[in-house]
Design a protein around this motif. Structure first.
Motif, PDB file in Angstrom:
ATOM      1  N   ASN A  39     -27.559  29.776  -1.967  1.00 60.78           N
ATOM      2  CA  ASN A  39     -27.024  29.045  -3.126  1.00 60.78           C
ATOM      3  C   ASN A  39     -27.704  29.499  -4.410  1.00 60.78           C
ATOM      4  O   ASN A  39     -27.075  29.572  -5.464  1.00 60.78           O
ATOM      5  CB  ASN A  39     -27.184  27.538  -2.923  1.00 60.78           C
ATOM      6  CG  ASN A  39     -26.029  26.963  -2.116  1.00 60.78           C
ATOM      7  OD1 ASN A  39     -24.876  27.360  -2.310  1.00 60.78           O
ATOM      8  ND2 ASN A  39     -26.322  26.046  -1.212  1.00 60.78           N
ATOM      9  N   ARG A  42     -26.690  33.490  -4.749  1.00 57.19           N
ATOM     10  CA  ARG A  42     -25.262  33.775  -4.555  1.00 57.19           C
ATOM     11  C   ARG A  42     -25.071  35.068  -3.778  1.00 57.19           C
ATOM     12  O   ARG A  42     -24.162  35.873  -4.024  1.00 57.19           O
ATOM     13  CB  ARG A  42     -24.490  33.826  -5.897  1.00 57.19           C
ATOM     14  CG  ARG A  42     -24.575  32.566  -6.732  1.00 57.19           C
ATOM     15  CD  ARG A  42     -24.193  31.308  -5.969  1.00 57.19           C
ATOM     16  NE  ARG A  42     -22.777  31.250  -5.584  1.00 57.19           N
ATOM     17  CZ  ARG A  42     -22.295  30.380  -4.688  1.00 57.19           C
ATOM     18  NH1 ARG A  42     -23.094  29.499  -4.081  1.00 57.19           N
ATOM     19  NH2 ARG A  42     -21.018  30.379  -4.386  1.00 57.19           N
ATOM     20  N   THR A  58     -19.108  27.297  -1.079  1.00 51.89           N
ATOM     21  CA  THR A  58     -20.349  26.521  -1.095  1.00 51.89           C
ATOM     22  C   THR A  58     -21.081  26.727   0.228  1.00 51.89           C
ATOM     23  O   THR A  58     -20.454  26.824   1.279  1.00 51.89           O
ATOM     24  CB  THR A  58     -20.080  25.018  -1.279  1.00 51.89           C
ATOM     25  OG1 THR A  58     -19.158  24.611  -0.266  1.00 51.89           O
ATOM     26  CG2 THR A  58     -19.503  24.698  -2.627  1.00 51.89           C
ATOM     27  N   THR A  60     -23.987  25.271   2.874  1.00 51.98           N
ATOM     28  CA  THR A  60     -24.718  24.055   3.223  1.00 51.98           C
ATOM     29  C   THR A  60     -25.446  24.254   4.546  1.00 51.98           C
ATOM     30  O   THR A  60     -25.015  25.067   5.378  1.00 51.98           O
ATOM     31  CB  THR A  60     -23.773  22.843   3.346  1.00 51.98           C
ATOM     32  OG1 THR A  60     -24.544  21.678   3.642  1.00 51.98           O
ATOM     33  CG2 THR A  60     -22.736  23.032   4.452  1.00 51.98           C
TER      34      THR A  60
END
Ligand SMILES: NC(=O)C1=CN([C@@H]2O[C@H](COP(=O)(O)OP(=O)(O)OC[C@H]3O[C@@H](n4cnc5c(N)ncnc54)[C@H](OP(=O)(O)O)[C@@H]3O)[C@@H](O)[C@H]2O)C=CC1
Ligand SMILES: O=C(CO)COP(=O)(O)O
Length: 320
Positions: A39, A42, A58, A60
């Protein structure tokens, strides 16, 4: 269809990047540190460096977040699929699960669709397989894959939902053929890498690819696969890629065996465990798979490459 990719290895990340071109995608990494790093940067520096994660993707480490979506692409190595399903069974129950792995489970002889059915009998399952290197998909290069699903209507819906600008999907209801093709071609790729690594020549590789394809058919058809599936992307297509490119880890393991040099054991090489699983299954089914048997012998250090070639070249002469 809302989408998550479960497994942030090279292939899961590449699929997520391509799918994110169509809309929001959630990518689950099992490690908190890896998700945070991805995150922040990127990029998946550990498994697929050099490719930027688009804003619609996204990452997670919370499986509860990833499992909010209805369709989950399972991009973990074949020998880890059961652990994943058992560890997160509650979250995955009732979902549409698209296996993205290529192999046969060593402990049971089952392919990915059968392992899903074994662990989560009520899940709706499919398989995404075919010739495609993660770095090609992530770079936006054109690829074509097979989406195999026994439920024809679900297969059509998944084909629509997972087709992207650089990932063209063909559908099939022959899940046995698709999973066998994707698994068995890795074993033949190890054999091809070995002959090239040992300097035995392109002609030997062509012979191995052709006779290896005959072995793939022998096993898959005995299990009920359709011959057209083996001739398609998931069988012949993926065999052609994996047996000829140093982009393939299976082929590179073969090269190392042929050259007599060590290979990094941490690299995912599906064909190694699969060769053992297939050889055991062939014995149970009374099928003759001599190339697979030689690959097992090479991997176990029981056969030298010369001995393997001699064994193959001196088999009784037969019709093609
Ligand atoms: N790479 C490619 O070009 C292609 C790969 N495939 C197939 O995709 C599958 C995955 O390969 P690939 O992505 O390359 O492999 P990688 O080695 O790049 O990544 C494997 C991933 O699986 C995760 N993982 C391992 N064990 C578990 C577990 N028990 N629970 C959850 N996650 C786990 C790893 O997590 P961690 O990092 O935390 O260990 C890692 O994210 C294979 O079957 C392969 O054949 C198919 C087409 C192309
Ligand atoms: O399956 C693949 C290409 O289609 C990837 O091959 P490797 O797993 O050998 O790297």
């Amino acid at each position: 269809m809302t989408l998550s990719v479960i497994g942030a290895g090279a292939f899961g990340t590449a699929l997520a990047i391509s799918l994110a071109g169509r809309g929001p995608v959630c990518l689950w990494a099992r490690s908190v540190e890896q998700a945070a790093a991805m995150n922040a940067s990127r990029e998946n520096a550990a498994r697929l460096p050099g490719h930027t994660l688009p804003p619609s993707l996204t990452v997670t480490s919370e499986i509860t977040v990833a499992a909010q979506n209805q369709t989950l692409l399972l991009a973990v190595p074949m020998q880890k699929l059961r652990d994943l399903l058992l560890d997160h069974g509650e979250m995955l129950r009732g979902k549409t699960l698209v296996a993205c792995c290529k192999g046969i489970e060593l402990s049971t002889g089952l392919g990915p669709i059968a392992v899903i059915a074994d662990c989560l009998p009520e899940a709706r399952s499919a398989l995404l397989t075919g010739p495609s290197f993660a770095h090609d998909i992530a770079a936006g290069l054109p690829t074509a894959l097979t989406l195999a699903c026994a439920d024809a209507d679900l297969g059509k819906a998944l084909q629509q939902a997972l087709n992207t600008g650089n990932l063209r999907l063909y559908r099939s209801t022959d899940t046995i053929g698709a999973e066998q093709g994707g698994a068995l071609k890795n074993v033949i790729a190890i054999a091809c890498g070995a002959v090239i690594g040992a300097g035995l020549g392109e002609s030997a590789r062509a012979a191995l690819m052709t006779r290896g394809y005959a072995e793939m058919q022998r096993m898959a058809l005995a299990l009920g696969a359709q011959p057209e599936t083996l001739a398609g992307l998931s069988g012949f297509g993926d065999m052609a890629l994996t047996c000829t490119s140093e982009g393939s880890r299976n082929y590179r393991l073969g090269l190392s065996l042929g050259r007599g040099v060590a290979f990094d054991p941490s690299v995912t090489v599906e064909g190694a465990a699969t060769a053992h699983a297939v050889a055991a299954k062939a014995r149970d089914m009374n099928l003759d798979l001599p190339i697979t048997a030689c690959v097992v012998g090479l991997l176990d250090g029981r056969l030298t490459l010369n001995a393997a070639m001699t064994a193959l070249l001196t088999r009784p002469l037969k019709e093609e």
